[in-house]
Motif scaffolding. Structure first.
Motif, PDB file in Angstrom:
ATOM      1  N   ARG A 187       3.893  -6.615  -8.742  1.00 18.10           N
ATOM      2  CA  ARG A 187       5.245  -6.153  -9.080  1.00 18.10           C
ATOM      3  C   ARG A 187       5.252  -4.693  -9.541  1.00 18.10           C
ATOM      4  O   ARG A 187       6.299  -4.058  -9.578  1.00 18.10           O
ATOM      5  CB  ARG A 187       5.849  -7.054 -10.155  1.00 18.10           C
ATOM      6  CG  ARG A 187       6.326  -8.377  -9.582  1.00 18.10           C
ATOM      7  CD  ARG A 187       6.421  -9.449 -10.645  1.00 18.10           C
ATOM      8  NE  ARG A 187       7.494  -9.258 -11.603  1.00 18.10           N
ATOM      9  CZ  ARG A 187       8.722  -9.780 -11.488  1.00 18.10           C
ATOM     10  NH1 ARG A 187       9.035 -10.504 -10.431  1.00 18.10           N
ATOM     11  NH2 ARG A 187       9.624  -9.598 -12.429  1.00 18.10           N
ATOM     12  N   GLN A 188       4.065  -4.176  -9.899  1.00 17.50           N
ATOM     13  CA  GLN A 188       3.901  -2.759 -10.219  1.00 17.50           C
ATOM     14  C   GLN A 188       4.838  -2.292 -11.332  1.00 17.50           C
ATOM     15  O   GLN A 188       5.363  -1.182 -11.305  1.00 17.50           O
ATOM     16  CB  GLN A 188       4.096  -1.898  -8.961  1.00 17.50           C
ATOM     17  CG  GLN A 188       3.084  -2.212  -7.871  1.00 17.50           C
ATOM     18  CD  GLN A 188       3.267  -1.356  -6.627  1.00 17.50           C
ATOM     19  OE1 GLN A 188       4.323  -0.776  -6.404  1.00 17.50           O
ATOM     20  NE2 GLN A 188       2.232  -1.270  -5.807  1.00 17.50           N
ATOM     21  N   ASN A 189       5.058  -3.175 -12.290  1.00 17.68           N
ATOM     22  CA  ASN A 189       5.864  -2.814 -13.460  1.00 17.68           C
ATOM     23  C   ASN A 189       4.923  -2.758 -14.656  1.00 17.68           C
ATOM     24  O   ASN A 189       4.521  -3.785 -15.199  1.00 17.68           O
ATOM     25  CB  ASN A 189       6.970  -3.843 -13.691  1.00 17.68           C
ATOM     26  CG  ASN A 189       7.921  -3.436 -14.812  1.00 17.68           C
ATOM     27  OD1 ASN A 189       7.578  -2.613 -15.656  1.00 17.68           O
ATOM     28  ND2 ASN A 189       9.112  -4.003 -14.806  1.00 17.68           N
ATOM     29  N   LYS A 190       4.545  -1.558 -15.050  1.00 14.70           N
ATOM     30  CA  LYS A 190       3.512  -1.390 -16.072  1.00 14.70           C
ATOM     31  C   LYS A 190       3.974  -1.788 -17.475  1.00 14.70           C
ATOM     32  O   LYS A 190       3.163  -1.894 -18.387  1.00 14.70           O
ATOM     33  CB  LYS A 190       3.040   0.072 -16.090  1.00 14.70           C
ATOM     34  CG  LYS A 190       2.480   0.566 -14.769  1.00 14.70           C
ATOM     35  CD  LYS A 190       1.301  -0.280 -14.301  1.00 14.70           C
ATOM     36  CE  LYS A 190       0.730   0.237 -12.987  1.00 14.70           C
ATOM     37  NZ  LYS A 190      -0.352  -0.624 -12.469  1.00 14.70           N
ATOM     38  N   HIS A 191       5.290  -2.010 -17.632  1.00 12.00           N
ATOM     39  CA  HIS A 191       5.797  -2.344 -18.961  1.00 12.00           C
ATOM     40  C   HIS A 191       6.393  -3.752 -19.015  1.00 12.00           C
ATOM     41  O   HIS A 191       7.101  -4.091 -19.961  1.00 12.00           O
ATOM     42  CB  HIS A 191       6.858  -1.315 -19.376  1.00 12.00           C
ATOM     43  CG  HIS A 191       6.358   0.093 -19.347  1.00 12.00           C
ATOM     44  ND1 HIS A 191       5.456   0.578 -20.267  1.00 12.00           N
ATOM     45  CD2 HIS A 191       6.610   1.128 -18.493  1.00 12.00           C
ATOM     46  CE1 HIS A 191       5.183   1.840 -19.992  1.00 12.00           C
ATOM     47  NE2 HIS A 191       5.862   2.204 -18.926  1.00 12.00           N
ATOM     48  N   GLU A 192       6.106  -4.563 -18.030  1.00 14.64           N
ATOM     49  CA  GLU A 192       6.669  -5.909 -17.998  1.00 14.64           C
ATOM     50  C   GLU A 192       5.955  -6.801 -19.010  1.00 14.64           C
ATOM     51  O   GLU A 192       4.724  -6.822 -19.076  1.00 14.64           O
ATOM     52  CB  GLU A 192       6.524  -6.493 -16.589  1.00 14.64           C
ATOM     53  CG  GLU A 192       7.344  -7.734 -16.359  1.00 14.64           C
ATOM     54  CD  GLU A 192       7.508  -8.025 -14.876  1.00 14.64           C
ATOM     55  OE1 GLU A 192       8.425  -8.775 -14.537  1.00 14.64           O
ATOM     56  OE2 GLU A 192       6.725  -7.506 -14.076  1.00 14.64           O
ATOM     57  N   PRO A 193       6.695  -7.555 -19.818  1.00 13.56           N
ATOM     58  CA  PRO A 193       6.040  -8.391 -20.833  1.00 13.56           C
ATOM     59  C   PRO A 193       5.361  -9.616 -20.211  1.00 13.56           C
ATOM     60  O   PRO A 193       5.822 -10.163 -19.212  1.00 13.56           O
ATOM     61  CB  PRO A 193       7.198  -8.809 -21.737  1.00 13.56           C
ATOM     62  CG  PRO A 193       8.402  -8.767 -20.850  1.00 13.56           C
ATOM     63  CD  PRO A 193       8.158  -7.632 -19.897  1.00 13.56           C
ATOM     64  N   LEU A 194       4.267 -10.017 -20.832  1.00  9.11           N
ATOM     65  CA  LEU A 194       3.568 -11.245 -20.458  1.00  9.11           C
ATOM     66  C   LEU A 194       3.653 -12.183 -21.655  1.00  9.11           C
ATOM     67  O   LEU A 194       3.158 -11.867 -22.742  1.00  9.11           O
ATOM     68  CB  LEU A 194       2.108 -10.950 -20.107  1.00  9.11           C
ATOM     69  CG  LEU A 194       1.226 -12.158 -19.778  1.00  9.11           C
ATOM     70  CD1 LEU A 194       1.770 -12.910 -18.574  1.00  9.11           C
ATOM     71  CD2 LEU A 194      -0.214 -11.725 -19.528  1.00  9.11           C
ATOM     72  N   ILE A 195       4.311 -13.314 -21.460  1.00  8.98           N
ATOM     73  CA  ILE A 195       4.501 -14.288 -22.540  1.00  8.98           C
ATOM     74  C   ILE A 195       3.744 -15.551 -22.171  1.00  8.98           C
ATOM     75  O   ILE A 195       3.874 -16.065 -21.059  1.00  8.98           O
ATOM     76  CB  ILE A 195       5.993 -14.598 -22.745  1.00  8.98           C
ATOM     77  CG1 ILE A 195       6.762 -13.306 -23.023  1.00  8.98           C
ATOM     78  CG2 ILE A 195       6.188 -15.581 -23.904  1.00  8.98           C
ATOM     79  CD1 ILE A 195       8.262 -13.491 -23.065  1.00  8.98           C
TER      80      ILE A 195
END
Length: 301
Positions: free
Chosen positions: A14-22
């Motif tokens: 997805r190449q979203n470097k700021h996406e949260p991982l929960i």
């Protein structure tokens, strides 16, 4: 580690470097923590936060929650649970709506990269779920803490040519609760595997790791070759580092030893594995790979 690895692949795609991982992690068995509880926090992984609620029901859209509840109801019905074709169809629908399950459709898995939150539920115990980012996982599954001082000499010895990690899984596999589903690799399996290694390598050294290291010390020795034994009280992340630093591997039917060989850095590594993984004939493992060398007929229920 498997679920994280698959989620990490999706994050990379997805190449979203700021996406949260929960994450919704449960404690591993009844062990004292010692690195086994929330084990990811001991590694250089992508930043994540932990919640103990059902993530799909909390963060999913109305449509995602409905699909999820429908699927969970279906898998509890005996007639549907045995219908793998129907389950595969349901899982494909879930996947297209950003809910990734491992189940009947495992062998034909593809990812969907639609916008919105993505949910992963299951074991994802197949390298094809994350092999594309193995180089990233090699870095991220490196422990945060430096090597323990008492293991420096052992670690230096491990890094000599032809070190062989021997993983002996006993513990809960011996209990009646697990016995019907899991084999235990017998001493005969290890004897044959070690003999095979000795025929293929010059001057191998053997490094034993186990959840019952005292039993291993008493019953497993290799005459004429150096043998070393892990202390038995190191945390999980330290044990994994020592294991994956070995050159070659004799693994048991254990996901922990599987990860050790997968994280092994040597391209020419030899991996010897049991031919079968589970005692339960209904269970199939995707952890056994063609490049493994197999020793069969040495498993007990």
């Amino acid at each position: 580690m498997f679920t994280y690895a698959f989620a990490r692949l999706l994050l990379e795609q997805r190449q979203n470097k700021h996406e949260p991982l929960i994450a919704n992690f449960k404690r591993c068995g009844d062990k004292k923590d010692n690195g086994w509880g929330d084990s990811l926090k001991y590694f250089n992984v992508y930043p994540y936060q932990i919640e103990q609620t059902d993530l799909i029901l909390k963060y999913g859209t109305y449509y995602q929650r409905c699909l999820y509840l429908l699927y969970m109801a279906c898998v509890k019905l005996p007639l549907i649970k045995r219908n793998h074709s129907l389950l595969s169809s349901l899982e494909i629908i879930l996947r297209k709506n950003n809910i990734h399950f491992t189940g009947a459709a495992d062998t034909a898995y593809s990812t969907e990269l639609a916008n919105g939150s993505i949910f992963c539920r299951g074991y994802f115990q197949d390298r094809h779920f994350f092999d594309a980012i193995r180089s990233i996982l090699l870095e991220e599954f490196t422990p945060v803490s430096p090597l323990m001082k008492h293991n420096v000499e052992l670690y230096n010895t491990i890094n000599q040519p032809n070190s062989v990690c021997v993983s002996v899984r006993r513990g809960d596999f011996l209990s009646p609760l697990y016995k019907k589903n899991f084999y235990v690799c017998t001493p005969d399996y290890y004897e044959k595997a070690i003999k095979s290694i000795c025929m293929q390598l010059e001057h191998p050294s053997f490094f034993f790791f186990s959840d019952d290291i005292e039993w291993v010390r008493l019953h497993m020795k290799v005459e004429g070759y150096p043998c070393y034994y892990e202390r038995g009280d190191d945390p999980a992340w330290e044990i994994l580092r020592l294991m994956y630093s070995c050159h070659h591997f004799i693994i048991s039917n254990s996901t922990f030893s599987w990860w050790a060989q997968y994280l092994g850095r040597r391209e020419d590594k030899i991996v010897i594995s049991p031919q079968r993984w589970f005692a339960n004939p209904k269970w199939h493992s995707n952890l056994i790979h063609d490049h493994f060398q197999f020793i069969d007929g040495c498993l007990t229920e």
